[in-house]
Design a protein around this motif. Structure first.
Motif, PDB file in Angstrom:
ATOM      1  N   PRO A  36       0.815  -1.215   0.000  1.00 12.97           N
ATOM      2  CA  PRO A  36       0.000   0.000   0.000  1.00 12.97           C
ATOM      3  C   PRO A  36       0.851   1.268   0.000  1.00 12.97           C
ATOM      4  CG  PRO A  36      -0.230  -1.160   2.092  1.00 12.97           C
ATOM      5  CD  PRO A  36       0.646  -1.991   1.213  1.00 12.97           C
ATOM      6  N   VAL A  37       0.233   2.346  -0.447  1.00 12.81           N
ATOM      7  CA  VAL A  37       0.940   3.606  -0.647  1.00 12.81           C
ATOM      8  C   VAL A  37       0.330   4.681   0.235  1.00 12.81           C
ATOM      9  CG1 VAL A  37      -0.526   4.198  -2.616  1.00 12.81           C
ATOM     10  CG2 VAL A  37       1.703   5.256  -2.392  1.00 12.81           C
ATOM     11  N   VAL A  38       1.178   5.619   0.682  1.00 10.73           N
ATOM     12  CA  VAL A  38       0.696   6.748   1.465  1.00 10.73           C
ATOM     13  C   VAL A  38       0.578   7.984   0.576  1.00 10.73           C
ATOM     14  CG1 VAL A  38       1.196   8.275   3.408  1.00 10.73           C
ATOM     15  CG2 VAL A  38       1.649   5.824   3.589  1.00 10.73           C
ATOM     16  N   SER A  39       1.654   8.292  -0.176  1.00 11.27           N
ATOM     17  CA  SER A  39       1.611   9.524  -0.973  1.00 11.27           C
ATOM     18  C   SER A  39       2.093   9.357  -2.408  1.00 11.27           C
ATOM     19  CB  SER A  39       2.416  10.625  -0.291  1.00 11.27           C
ATOM     20  OG  SER A  39       3.777  10.239  -0.224  1.00 11.27           O
ATOM     21  N   THR A  40       3.112   8.523  -2.659  1.00  6.14           N
ATOM     22  CA  THR A  40       3.694   8.424  -3.991  1.00  6.14           C
ATOM     23  C   THR A  40       3.922   6.969  -4.379  1.00  6.14           C
ATOM     24  OG1 THR A  40       4.833  10.523  -3.626  1.00  6.14           O
ATOM     25  CG2 THR A  40       5.614   9.177  -5.448  1.00  6.14           C
ATOM     26  N   VAL A  41       3.488   6.619  -5.594  1.00  9.58           N
ATOM     27  CA  VAL A  41       3.730   5.289  -6.156  1.00  9.58           C
ATOM     28  C   VAL A  41       4.802   5.454  -7.228  1.00  9.58           C
ATOM     29  CG1 VAL A  41       2.732   3.356  -7.407  1.00  9.58           C
ATOM     30  CG2 VAL A  41       1.338   4.628  -5.817  1.00  9.58           C
ATOM     31  N   TYR A  42       5.831   4.613  -7.182  1.00  6.47           N
ATOM     32  CA  TYR A  42       6.903   4.659  -8.170  1.00  6.47           C
ATOM     33  C   TYR A  42       6.632   3.615  -9.246  1.00  6.47           C
ATOM     34  CZ  TYR A  42       9.051   7.549  -4.658  1.00  6.47           C
ATOM     35  OH  TYR A  42       9.283   8.558  -3.747  1.00  6.47           O
ATOM     36  N   LEU A  43       6.712   4.028 -10.496  1.00  4.71           N
ATOM     37  CA  LEU A  43       6.428   3.159 -11.631  1.00  4.71           C
ATOM     38  C   LEU A  43       7.712   2.957 -12.429  1.00  4.71           C
ATOM     39  CD1 LEU A  43       3.236   5.095 -12.844  1.00  4.71           C
ATOM     40  CD2 LEU A  43       3.332   3.247 -11.173  1.00  4.71           C
ATOM     41  N   ASP A  44       8.119   1.708 -12.594  1.00  4.53           N
ATOM     42  CA  ASP A  44       9.326   1.377 -13.365  1.00  4.53           C
ATOM     43  C   ASP A  44       8.950   0.370 -14.438  1.00  4.53           C
ATOM     44  OD1 ASP A  44      11.197   2.921 -11.821  1.00  4.53           O
ATOM     45  OD2 ASP A  44      11.023   1.394 -10.254  1.00  4.53           O
ATOM     46  N   LEU A  45       9.246   0.721 -15.691  1.00  8.07           N
ATOM     47  CA  LEU A  45       8.948  -0.160 -16.816  1.00  8.07           C
ATOM     48  C   LEU A  45      10.218  -0.474 -17.572  1.00  8.07           C
ATOM     49  CD1 LEU A  45       6.334   1.857 -16.441  1.00  8.07           C
ATOM     50  CD2 LEU A  45       5.587   0.688 -18.481  1.00  8.07           C
ATOM     51  N   ALA A  46      10.326  -1.701 -18.048  1.00  9.39           N
ATOM     52  CA  ALA A  46      11.437  -2.133 -18.901  1.00  9.39           C
ATOM     53  C   ALA A  46      10.825  -2.557 -20.228  1.00  9.39           C
ATOM     54  CB  ALA A  46      12.192  -3.281 -18.261  1.00  9.39           C
ATOM     55  N   LEU A  47      10.943  -1.688 -21.216  1.00 12.51           N
ATOM     56  CA  LEU A  47      10.291  -1.919 -22.508  1.00 12.51           C
ATOM     57  C   LEU A  47      11.327  -2.291 -23.561  1.00 12.51           C
ATOM     58  CD1 LEU A  47       7.974   1.185 -22.244  1.00 12.51           C
ATOM     59  CD2 LEU A  47       7.346  -1.192 -21.828  1.00 12.51           C
ATOM     60  N   PRO A  48      11.312  -3.519 -24.061  1.00 16.18           N
ATOM     61  CA  PRO A  48      12.310  -3.955 -25.038  1.00 16.18           C
ATOM     62  C   PRO A  48      12.060  -3.445 -26.454  1.00 16.18           C
ATOM     63  CG  PRO A  48      10.798  -5.731 -24.563  1.00 16.18           C
ATOM     64  CD  PRO A  48      10.423  -4.607 -23.667  1.00 16.18           C
ATOM     65  N   GLU A  49      10.950  -2.761 -26.673  1.00 19.10           N
ATOM     66  CA  GLU A  49      10.651  -2.210 -27.998  1.00 19.10           C
ATOM     67  C   GLU A  49      10.053  -0.818 -27.843  1.00 19.10           C
ATOM     68  OE1 GLU A  49       7.733  -4.758 -29.855  1.00 19.10           O
ATOM     69  OE2 GLU A  49       6.892  -5.199 -27.908  1.00 19.10           O
ATOM     70  N   ALA A  50      10.123  -0.030 -28.893  1.00 22.56           N
ATOM     71  CA  ALA A  50       9.623   1.338 -28.856  1.00 22.56           C
ATOM     72  C   ALA A  50       8.114   1.352 -29.072  1.00 22.56           C
ATOM     73  CB  ALA A  50      10.306   2.176 -29.929  1.00 22.56           C
ATOM     74  N   GLY A  51       7.473   2.295 -28.401  1.00 21.60           N
ATOM     75  CA  GLY A  51       6.032   2.439 -28.556  1.00 21.60           C
ATOM     76  C   GLY A  51       5.507   3.579 -27.701  1.00 21.60           C
TER      77      GLY A  51
END
Length: 168
Positions: A90-105
């Motif tokens: 669970p989150v209080v104020s900020t959620v960190y989003l990390d993506l590893a995308l092997p192709e462009a889009g």
């Protein structure tokens, strides 16, 4: 006349004592459908599905297409969700989003409440490789939310992933 009335009342009371009765019980009293969403009022004692070649009978509370309620549909590919990490949850104020995308889009993500209403949407544009950002949820009430990712690669099919988060 009074004797006849009393006799009928006595007979009805006497017969009611020998009737079958199961208590407590709930009777499913109605329901309906509308463009793929089914509902029922009440709840049966048994919850089951009976299927024949041309008919389907469901008892109990019917939710065969529950994704229509939240306006969140699931796509068959689960590969995309393995490329995403979110936290803390669970989150209080900020959620960190990390993506590893092997192709462009093109990437976009949205914060959706339990009613399916988009509270926040961000169009990240054309991305490739590692993409990190943060989603500030301070102004939203405590409760459950969904983060819905939509990735449209230059070549290939559109992919989506949905994550449930709890805001404290």
């Amino acid at each position: 006349m009074k004797v006849l009335f009393l006799s009928c009342c006595f007979l009805l009371i006497h017969l009611a004592a020998f009737c079958q009765s199961i208590s407590p019980y709930t009777l499913n009293s109605g329901g309906g459908f509308s463009t793929g969403l089914e509902w029922s009022l009440g709840e049966s004692v048994s919850i089951a599905s009976f299927v024949s070649t041309s008919l389907t009978l469901n008892t109990g509370v019917l939710q065969p297409q529950a994704n229509l309620v939240t306006a969140i549909s699931e796509f068959p590919t689960n590969q995309f969700s393995s490329q995403i990490q979110i936290g803390p949850n669970p989150v209080v104020s900020t959620v960190y989003l990390d993506l590893a995308l092997p192709e462009a889009g093109e990437l976009s993500y949205a914060l959706v409440n339990l009613l399916g209403v988009e509270l926040y949407r961000h169009e990240a544009g054309l991305v490739f490789g590692n993409y990190s950002t943060e989603l500030v949820v301070d102004k939203y009430a405590s409760g459950a939310y969904f983060i819905r990712f939509l990735f449209r690669p230059i070549v290939g099919e559109t992919r989506t992933a949905i994550f449930k988060i709890i805001k404290l």
